[in-house]
Design an enzyme around this catalytic site. Sequence first.
Site, PDB file in Angstrom:
ATOM      1  N   GLN A  51     -10.516  -3.390   3.119  1.00  0.00           N
ATOM      2  CA  GLN A  51     -10.318  -2.867   4.470  1.00  0.00           C
ATOM      3  C   GLN A  51     -11.558  -2.096   4.915  1.00  0.00           C
ATOM      4  OE1 GLN A  51      -7.742   0.474   5.863  1.00  0.00           O
ATOM      5  NE2 GLN A  51      -6.647  -1.141   6.978  1.00  0.00           N
ATOM      6  N   PRO A  96      -3.424  -1.149   2.438  1.00  0.00           N
ATOM      7  CA  PRO A  96      -4.537  -0.289   2.037  1.00  0.00           C
ATOM      8  C   PRO A  96      -4.134   1.170   2.204  1.00  0.00           C
ATOM      9  CG  PRO A  96      -4.945  -1.233   4.209  1.00  0.00           C
ATOM     10  CD  PRO A  96      -3.688  -1.869   3.695  1.00  0.00           C
ATOM     11  N   CYS A 150      -5.219   4.247  11.398  1.00  0.00           N
ATOM     12  CA  CYS A 150      -5.224   5.553  10.734  1.00  0.00           C
ATOM     13  C   CYS A 150      -4.830   6.648  11.728  1.00  0.00           C
ATOM     14  CB  CYS A 150      -6.604   5.847  10.157  1.00  0.00           C
ATOM     15  SG  CYS A 150      -6.722   7.494   9.445  1.00  0.00           S
ATOM     16  N   LYS A 157      -5.246  -4.254  11.615  1.00  0.00           N
ATOM     17  CA  LYS A 157      -3.994  -3.520  11.476  1.00  0.00           C
ATOM     18  C   LYS A 157      -4.016  -2.346  12.440  1.00  0.00           C
ATOM     19  CE  LYS A 157      -0.883  -1.611   7.964  1.00  0.00           C
ATOM     20  NZ  LYS A 157      -0.891  -0.163   8.200  1.00  0.00           N
ATOM     21  N   GLY A 174       3.735  -0.202   1.978  1.00  0.00           N
ATOM     22  CA  GLY A 174       2.910   0.984   1.759  1.00  0.00           C
ATOM     23  C   GLY A 174       3.599   1.988   0.872  1.00  0.00           C
ATOM     24  N   ARG A 175       4.145   3.057   1.491  1.00  0.00           N
ATOM     25  CA  ARG A 175       4.694   4.170   0.716  1.00  0.00           C
ATOM     26  C   ARG A 175       5.845   3.784  -0.198  1.00  0.00           C
ATOM     27  NH1 ARG A 175       6.775   8.099   4.756  1.00  0.00           N
ATOM     28  NH2 ARG A 175       7.114   6.188   5.959  1.00  0.00           N
ATOM     29  N   GLY A 234       6.326  -0.861   7.890  1.00  0.00           N
ATOM     30  CA  GLY A 234       7.124   0.320   8.180  1.00  0.00           C
ATOM     31  C   GLY A 234       8.513   0.238   7.588  1.00  0.00           C
TER      32      GLY A 234
END
Length: 359
Positions: A134, A80, A165, A205, A290-291, A267
């Site tokens: 989420q 998310p 976050c 998470k 993610g990224r 990660g």
Amino acid sequence: PDHGGVGRGRGLDLHARQQGLVAHGARRYLPCARRVGSRAPMDERYRSEINRDVPPARPGEFAPLRIGPLSIDPPVVLAPMAGVTNYPFRALCRQFGAAHYISEMISARGLVEQHAGTLRIAEFGPDETPRALQLYGVEPDSLAEATRRLVGEGRVDHIDMNFGCPVRKVTSKGGGSAIPAHPRLLARLVRAVVANAGDVPVTIKFRLGLTDEVMTWRDSARVGEAEGVAAVGLHARTAADLYDGEARWELIGELKQLVAIPVLGNGDIWEAEDALRMMRSTGCDGVIVGRGCLGRPWLFRDLADVFAGREPRDPPNLGEIVDILLDHARRLAAWFGEPRGVLAMRRFGAWYTKSFPGS
């Protein structure tokens, strides 16, 4: 999630940019040159050195990821990300092979109070399944009510909770990655959702902790397991790290030994082989991307290939990337309306083109 997973990161090396390369930490990627649909194996130029000798999965090496009644194959989840993982982007990733994808962070209070903006980003496409959302909140009552509504209306198949976050405006109010520093509050929040989710699986998470001196991942995992979550996801950085430095995969391995429920690692999944290396070195049950997929949704095609035992293919060339970019822009405009869709596309445009000379 983490709040987007798209925050501050390492800058691009100037020399690499001049050579048409893009740097992700110590890794460099050449401009794309081959067709999206090509079945030829990936040219070695497109692999980072650390991944050049990583073989694809062997038959039966990795089981599907189980989250409650859901079976996810390959065992890869789209993270998310705030302002990113809306329906248009999720649909695009699914087109490239993503098997499971989670909405951007949704405020429980915003859902309960029926805020128009919150309701819009919490919507799913008509063809979208499974529907994973989420949920974020710092009050047990609003989380419980939001969960009752989501489940009672049949709107979700999976609820993930955000305790990772790292953004200061969130943590300064006690939310996100600040919550695990208060394990009794964490337990109440998780309990409020699990108790009202019925048969819908709940996951959490979180990060390693606030800082190296305030590590909370062990307590977070124990609380989640005790309160009945179906799986836990660990972004192997602290909140203070944001997105800098190397993710500490070895702690994902320690987490796998700590709990009996499935563990997802997060990660530094930049290439498909990174996911294989993470799972092989840690024993985790799945990975969260993610990224690494920002401006590169075809990463999910590569992931599907390597988990199926196939070599990944070369990335698309510039013309094909422009086609993907325009497709993405049309999806955003159709979903949000043209003015908002075009504004949303601006950040994606930079991500799609960053690996080319002059970008």
